[in-house]
Design an enzyme around this catalytic site. Sequence first.
Site, PDB file in Angstrom:
ATOM      1  CB  ALA A  14     -56.308  53.786  25.736  1.00  6.77           C
ATOM      2  CG  ASP A  15     -57.268  54.310  31.261  1.00  9.46           C
ATOM      3  OD1 ASP A  15     -56.558  55.326  31.316  1.00  9.46           O
ATOM      4  OD2 ASP A  15     -58.501  54.345  31.357  1.00  9.46           O
ATOM      5  CB  THR A  16     -54.520  48.255  30.259  1.00  6.71           C
ATOM      6  OG1 THR A  16     -55.803  48.212  30.888  1.00  6.71           O
ATOM      7  CG2 THR A  16     -53.683  47.100  30.752  1.00  6.71           C
ATOM      8  N   GLY A  72     -50.450  52.372  31.416  1.00  8.02           N
ATOM      9  CA  GLY A  72     -49.863  51.940  32.676  1.00  8.02           C
ATOM     10  C   GLY A  72     -48.652  51.059  32.476  1.00  8.02           C
TER      11      GLY A  72
END
Length: 403
Positions: free
Chosen positions: A174-176, A179
Amino acid sequence: MRPDADLLVGVRVLDLTNVLAGPFAGYQLALMGAEVIKVEVPGTGDLARNLGGDPELSAAGLGISFLAQNSGKRSLTLDLKNPAGREVFERLVGEADVLLENFRPGVLARLGFPADTLRELNPGLVYCAVSGFGQTGPMRGRPAYDQIIQGLSGIMSVTGTPESAPTRTGFPIADTLGGYAAAFAISAALVKRSRTGIGSFLDVSMLETAVAAMGWVVSDYLVGGRVPRAMGNENATSAPSGTFRTADGALNIAANKQEQYVELCRVLDRPDLLTDERFATRESRKTHRSELKAELEKTLERHSVAHWDNLLADTGVPVAPVLSVEEALTLDQLSERELFHEVSMPDGRERSLRVLGSSVHVDGQAVGPTTRPPRLGEHTTDILTELGYTQAEIESLAKEGAT
C-alpha cells in the site's frame, strides 16, 4: 548505464515526507532527474533513519529503510514550528516546483501553510499531499500505516489461502502503490503547468490507491456481483494457473489460453488431459481446478523445477520457478538490465551501498541514482546559500534553532 534520467531536470522538489510512501515518491522523481531537497526535522530527521534490519546502521541514523529510497536527494534541516524556520520555508516554496508531504491532513495548514497560502507564495507550485485516507472524509484524521490500509482495502481478505486469510502481503504494497501514484500525479501536474503556468493540489489517498489497484478483483464484485475470496496461489480467472509441486520445488504455470493448455499437455505428455471432459474447456477447467492440479502434479513431481522450466520456457506457456528474494536478486535478467546500483555510504565507511534504480529504462538505458543518500542536514548550508542567505544569517538560523 546512465546514472540518472533527464526527464525532470530543472524541476525542484521539496520533500517533507517520512518513512515510505512519500520518500518512495520523491525517490522516483529524483531518479527521473528532479532536484529533490529532503526537508527534515533538526536533530531527528526522517523516522526511516532509525528503521531497518541493521541495528548499528539505525543507531547511526542510516536505517536501511532510509538508505533504500533517499539516494540522489539533498538534506536540509528546518523547524517549521520556528518563526525563522517558516521564513526560510516560504523562500523555499517560492523557488520550488513541487512540494511533497505525507503529514496527517491539516498538519501543514496548522503550521501556517494551507494550500491557499502555498498557492499565494507560488501560483505554479504542484502541491502533493499523501495520506492514509485523503484530505476529506470521516476517516481523514486517523493514523494509517501500510498494515492498516492493507486490511481496510480488502487486500488482506484476498491474500493467502481460505484457511490463512486474511494475510498481509510480504512487503508494504500500500505504501509503495501510494508512492507510485503520487509520483505519477506530480508528473502529470507538471505537464499541465508547462501548458498553463498554473500549479495543482494533489490529494493522494493510500486507501483509494490500494482499492483502485485491485482493479479486476474489485470489478468481480462491482460488475459481476461475485464476492472476491482468498484462493492461495490459484487464479480465479483461469486454470491451470497457479503454483505446482515438482520433485524439488514450486513452479508457477499460467496456461490461461486454450493453446497454452494444449501445449502444456503436449510437453508433459498428458494427451489424456485434453480429452477428459472435466478439463476440455476454460470454464470446465476452472470448475475442476483441484482435480486438474492433482493430475498435473502427478507428472510434474517426476522431475525438477529446472527440468520443467527448461522444457517449457520457449513453448509459449508462461512458466517460471518460485524463488526466494535472495534467489530473485541473482537473476541474470535483473543484472543485465542494471536494476542494481552502487553508491558510497553516507558516513564514509568503506563498504558500498547497493540500491535499486528505476524499473523504467529511458531511451534504452537503465536509470539509477546520481548520489548517495544524504546525512541529516548535510546540505543545509549549501541550500541556504543558494537561497541568498549570508554566512552570518545561516549561523544565526542555526543558533535560533531554525535549522
